[in-house]
Design a protein around this motif. Structure first.
Motif, mmCIF file in Angstrom:
data_model
loop_
_atom_site.group_PDB
_atom_site.id
_atom_site.type_symbol
_atom_site.label_atom_id
_atom_site.label_comp_id
_atom_site.label_asym_id
_atom_site.label_seq_id
_atom_site.Cartn_x
_atom_site.Cartn_y
_atom_site.Cartn_z
ATOM 1 N N ILE A 37 47.326 -88.634 70.612
ATOM 2 C CA ILE A 37 48.100 -89.710 69.991
ATOM 3 C C ILE A 37 49.477 -89.756 70.633
ATOM 4 N N THR A 38 49.908 -90.943 71.026
ATOM 5 C CA THR A 38 51.218 -91.117 71.632
ATOM 6 C C THR A 38 51.906 -92.332 71.016
ATOM 7 N N ARG A 39 53.138 -92.544 71.407
ATOM 8 C CA ARG A 39 53.905 -93.666 70.858
ATOM 9 C C ARG A 39 54.153 -94.688 71.958
ATOM 10 N N GLU A 83 52.253 -95.966 66.813
ATOM 11 C CA GLU A 83 51.459 -94.806 67.215
ATOM 12 C C GLU A 83 50.087 -95.295 67.643
ATOM 13 N N LYS A 100 45.091 -98.551 68.046
ATOM 14 C CA LYS A 100 46.055 -98.378 66.956
ATOM 15 C C LYS A 100 45.346 -97.890 65.698
ATOM 16 N N ALA A 103 44.621 -94.205 65.775
ATOM 17 C CA ALA A 103 45.791 -93.391 65.446
ATOM 18 C C ALA A 103 46.109 -93.476 63.956
ATOM 19 N N ASP A 104 46.023 -94.692 63.402
ATOM 20 C CA ASP A 104 46.286 -94.878 61.977
ATOM 21 C C ASP A 104 45.341 -94.031 61.130
ATOM 22 N N LEU A 107 46.182 -90.124 61.622
ATOM 23 C CA LEU A 107 47.421 -89.778 60.922
ATOM 24 C C LEU A 107 47.293 -90.028 59.424
#
Length: 254
Positions: A37-39, A83, A100, A103-104, A107
């Motif tokens: 996971i990255t931003r 994220e 996305k 990642a959602d 997290l």
């Protein structure tokens, strides 16, 4: 000799710079591996995809549909930082394929587990009515709210809840099966119990309190005092004799 010394110093600086660049490069590659996971920062919004700057040698791409919430609303604009999950490093057109929602989910499940483990509350929005209850948006992840857990009322016909935001307690969490069940009723019961305890601590014999008539029976009326109900017996409604409480209720203030 002086020139040779300067050349050696310059060579040492170049070696240090190359070593530092190599370390930075390795760090970048470690950070940009599939499944990580990255931003990223949104730099372009197309008709079908969103392009992100992820501080990598190539930009990242996300399907536009992944920016839709559970209500079907599109939430993305240039400049947003989000994220994202790296799905494929070498995607079409040399872009990094990102997700996305991936990642959602990763997290979000971690956050929900922490909330559930600590018996904390979570705010959510009821987005639609489904069989047996409601579908709730809990910050990107959907949860099931059984009709029986929506409120204190046990009536089959519930007041309109779609579109409302409420606090919930997680009562079931199974990430493997993507099974998430929440309850608002538990919180309402806890609040009612607290209010009942506080009210009972203030009630004394002979004290005058206000109440609302909740229901009538042949022997009296049940009065809603807030957190508890009280019984007003038919004999205590009037100095005179009455046949039924409804003969008195409406002409007297209870």
């Amino acid at each position: 000799m002086e020139t040779e010394k300067q050349d050696n110093n310059q060579q040492e600086e170049n070696d240090m710079h190359e070593e530092q660049s190599f370390e930075e490069l390795m760090t970048t590659f470690e950070r940009f591996s599939e499944g990580q996971i990255t931003r990223g920062k949104v730099i372009r919004v197309g008709s079908e995809e969103v392009i992100l700057d992820i501080s990598y040698k190539s930009e990242g791409v996300v399907s536009l549909k992944e920016f839709e919430d559970l209500g079907g609303n599109l939430n993305v604009k240039i400049g947003d930082e989000v994220e994202v999950l790296i799905k494929k490093i070498n995607g079409p057109d040399g872009l990094v394929v990102l997700s996305k929602k991936g990642a959602d989910a990763a997290l979000g499940w971690s956050r929900l587990k922490e909330i559930a483990d600590n018996n904390q509350t979570i705010k959510g929005k009821i987005v639609k009515e489904i069989k047996g209850g409601y579908w709730v948006d809990l910050g990107g992840l959907g949860g099931f709210l059984p009709a029986s857990q929506a409120s204190l009322s046990r009536r089959a016909k519930q007041p309109k809840l779609v579109g409302t935001e409420l606090d919930f307690r997680i009562i079931k969490l199974d990430r493997g099966r993507k099974d998430l069940v929440v309850s608002h009723r538990i919180l309402a019961e806890e609040k009612q119990k607290k209010e009942r305890t506080e009210l009972l601590a203030t009630i004394q014999e002979g004290k005058i309190i206000a109440g609302r008539v909740k229901s009538l029976t042949a022997f009296g009326a049940f009065i809603d005092l807030g957190a508890i109900d009280g019984l007003l017996h038919i004999k205590d409604m009037s100095w005179g004799r009455i046949k039924h409480p409804r003969d008195k209720i409406g002409r007297a203030h209870v």
